[in-house]
Design a protein around this motif. Structure first.
Motif, mmCIF file in Angstrom:
data_model
loop_
_atom_site.group_PDB
_atom_site.id
_atom_site.type_symbol
_atom_site.label_atom_id
_atom_site.label_comp_id
_atom_site.label_asym_id
_atom_site.label_seq_id
_atom_site.Cartn_x
_atom_site.Cartn_y
_atom_site.Cartn_z
ATOM 1 N N TYR A 217 115.589 51.168 33.829
ATOM 2 C CA TYR A 217 115.555 51.028 32.558
ATOM 3 C C TYR A 217 115.775 52.177 31.640
ATOM 4 C CZ TYR A 217 114.025 46.412 33.455
ATOM 5 O OH TYR A 217 113.956 44.813 33.898
ATOM 6 N N GLN A 218 115.465 53.436 32.601
ATOM 7 C CA GLN A 218 115.554 54.529 31.757
ATOM 8 C C GLN A 218 116.779 55.403 32.193
ATOM 9 O OE1 GLN A 218 113.192 55.876 29.907
ATOM 10 N NE2 GLN A 218 114.017 57.735 29.508
ATOM 11 N N PRO A 219 117.720 56.175 31.351
ATOM 12 C CA PRO A 219 117.420 55.794 29.861
ATOM 13 C C PRO A 219 118.118 54.406 29.424
ATOM 14 C CG PRO A 219 119.328 57.194 30.545
ATOM 15 C CD PRO A 219 118.662 57.160 31.856
ATOM 16 N N ALA A 220 117.543 54.218 28.219
ATOM 17 C CA ALA A 220 117.879 52.700 28.008
ATOM 18 C C ALA A 220 119.274 52.681 27.454
ATOM 19 C CB ALA A 220 116.930 52.332 26.607
ATOM 20 N N TRP A 221 119.894 51.601 27.806
ATOM 21 C CA TRP A 221 121.297 51.377 27.746
ATOM 22 C C TRP A 221 121.617 51.482 26.031
ATOM 23 C CZ3 TRP A 221 124.145 47.458 24.894
ATOM 24 C CH2 TRP A 221 125.320 47.580 25.300
ATOM 25 N N HIS B 213 123.568 48.772 19.481
ATOM 26 C CA HIS B 213 122.112 48.691 20.507
ATOM 27 C C HIS B 213 121.976 50.217 20.873
ATOM 28 C CE1 HIS B 213 119.321 45.873 21.755
ATOM 29 N NE2 HIS B 213 119.311 46.469 22.758
ATOM 30 N N ALA C 16 110.030 53.320 29.483
ATOM 31 C CA ALA C 16 111.359 53.069 29.512
ATOM 32 C C ALA C 16 111.589 51.635 29.062
ATOM 33 C CB ALA C 16 111.887 53.036 30.984
ATOM 34 N N ALA D 144 110.479 42.419 33.458
ATOM 35 C CA ALA D 144 110.117 43.928 33.675
ATOM 36 C C ALA D 144 108.686 44.069 33.676
ATOM 37 C CB ALA D 144 110.773 44.621 32.433
ATOM 38 N N ALA E 284 111.157 51.551 25.355
ATOM 39 C CA ALA E 284 112.292 52.216 24.600
ATOM 40 C C ALA E 284 113.262 50.886 24.537
ATOM 41 C CB ALA E 284 112.862 53.158 25.229
ATOM 42 N N LYS E 285 113.705 50.361 25.419
ATOM 43 C CA LYS E 285 114.469 49.150 25.515
ATOM 44 C C LYS E 285 114.199 47.811 24.729
ATOM 45 C CE LYS E 285 118.000 47.335 27.696
ATOM 46 N NZ LYS E 285 118.774 47.973 27.036
ATOM 47 N N THR E 286 112.889 47.522 24.720
ATOM 48 C CA THR E 286 112.402 46.283 23.894
ATOM 49 C C THR E 286 112.198 46.588 22.591
ATOM 50 O OG1 THR E 286 110.911 44.368 24.614
ATOM 51 C CG2 THR E 286 109.960 46.579 24.069
ATOM 52 N N THR F 134 117.228 43.375 27.769
ATOM 53 C CA THR F 134 116.229 43.130 28.888
ATOM 54 C C THR F 134 116.391 41.733 29.430
ATOM 55 O OG1 THR F 134 114.770 42.543 27.349
ATOM 56 C CG2 THR F 134 114.516 44.683 28.237
#
Lengths: 252, 163
Positions: B83-87, B163, A125, A54, A128-130, B53
């Motif tokens: 990636y936004q918004p995060a799942w 998650h 983004a 990413a 937030a995911k990581t 990811t």
């Protein structure tokens, strides 16, 4: 330095940190001390490779000269890498790997908590995911440092040795350069120095429970912001990049 | 080539058939990974979000989407990863969670899971329903799952992490 150049270098550094640690952790694949830990370390490696993809993909887009996440990963030499040196350190034994992970993941948990609010939408983004993944890494590594530190005489001795050996590489994570200063002013990056106190308090709490002594003041390794690395990075890259260097653009 | 203009609803309908390669009983739509479809002329852009990811299933899903759209006569199809918004597991439908349970995977408990480690303590066995279960490993065969065992029926099982 323009804002665009700084953003490229910052994103590249975030990607490099993830890529290099991922490569190190994947070396444990099929060598873990027990099956569950083999799975854990390769799961971490997978999270990190996704994060690298990413950030390096975004860096390639910002650079705008036709690179992709793959060419950035496979066609740069060690002096063009900007990961913190701690990420490239060899695995050592399992306790050593967990100590390195604790130092890195505890830092990353603080870093990504703040980067979630970055004014750069892509960085926010991915952060937030990581962050959700990093919480697992930090917690797991902390559990093992406690279990081994407060374990047998041998496990305790080995964890203390690992702590003493890796400690001089921890401060580099908090180093600020021109890139950071410029982007902190823009609301894109995080003031890394401001994370240090929380990081050290967290490490001290884990060490107290693990009955591990906190190292004293010592010389701190530095250089990665200028692309200067330990002798270990070149060896890591030669293995990681071999196929794409020998057979450029080879497809799976 | 398609003779009539593509519509978003039509494409979303087709894509709802695509299964998650790791959990084939649920679709990518039920999982909440399929975010949107943009149609511009004859071009079709599918917006997809990864669960984790580094999830290796994403590459397979992307290939499945392109193959299906190609089969339906959409020549110009692209898949964009967002990636936004995060799942979050909150986007999984109740129906998907039930299918997952019947398949032998204990579904994520619910909610935003502010405290991911607290949620881990109340995982029920997908086979006998007992809440008396224990974590074997927080990390399983895929990034999204943990390994558990049931203390009542003694079956090992996988839990899809919050998650």
């Amino acid at each position: 330095m323009t804002r665009e150049e700084a953003l490229f270098k910052y994103t590249l550094r975030l990607g490099d940190n993830a890529l290099i640690l991922s490569q190190r952790l994947s070396e444990w694949c099929s060598y873990g001390p027990i099956l569950e830990e083999d799975l854990a370390m390769t799961n971490f490696a997978l999270d990190l490779i996704g994060r690298a993809q990413a950030f390096l993909g975004y860096a390639a887009q910002l650079e705008g000269i036709g690179n992709t996440e793959d060419t950035l990963a496979f066609r740069r030499s060690e002096r063009q890498y900007y990961n913190n040196q701690i990420a490239e350190l060899p695995n050592g034994d399992f306790g050593h790997t967990m100590v390195r992970q604790l130092f890195i993941s505890s830092f990353e948990q603080l870093l990504f908590s703040q980067l979630r609010n970055s004014k750069d939408e892509t960085i926010a983004a991915v952060a937030a995911k990581t962050l959700k993944e990093v919480k697992y890494h930090a917690s797991h590594a902390g559990d093992w440092v406690i279990r081994l530190g407060d374990g047998t005489d041998e496990s305790s001795r080995r964890v203390q040795q690992a702590v003493n050996a890796i400690w001089p590489y921890t401060a580099e994570q908090f180093e600020m350069d021109e890139v950071d200063s410029l982007l902190v002013a823009e609301g894109i990056a995080v003031d890394l120095q401001s994370l240090y106190a929380d990081w050290k308090n967290h490490i001290a709490a884990v060490f107290a429970e693990a009955k591990i002594a906190m190292p004293g003041e010592c010389y701190m390794q530095t250089g990665s912001r200028q692309g200067i690395h330990t002798e270990h990075l070149g060896h890591l890259l030669s293995e990681m990049q071999y196929l794409q260097r020998a057979y450029p653009d080879a497809k799976w | 080539m398609v003779t009539t203009a593509l519509t978003k609803e039509q494409v979303l309908g087709w894509l709802s058939e695509i299964a998650d390669p790791e959990i084939p009983v649920v679709s990518i739509q039920e999982m909440g990974m399929l975010r949107d479809v943009n149609i511009t002329g004859d071009a079709c852009e599918v917006l997809l979000t990864p669960t984790y990811t580094g999830c290796p299933a994403m590459g397979i899903i992307e290939a499945d989407i392109k193959a299906l759209l190609h089969e339906k006569g959409v020549a110009n199809a692209t898949v964009k990863m967002i990636y936004q918004p995060a799942w979050t597991t909150d986007w999984m439908t109740d129906e998907a969670k039930e299918k997952m349970r019947r398949y032998g995977i204990s579904p994520p408990v619910h909610s935003g899971c502010g405290d991911i480690f607290k949620a881990e303590q109340h995982v029920s066995c997908p086979k006998c329903g007992s809440e008396d279960t224990a974590v074997v490993s927080r990390f399983g065969s895929t990034a999204c799952k943990a390994l558990y065992k049931c203390n009542t029926c003694h079956e090992p099982f996988e839990y899809f992490k919050c998650h």
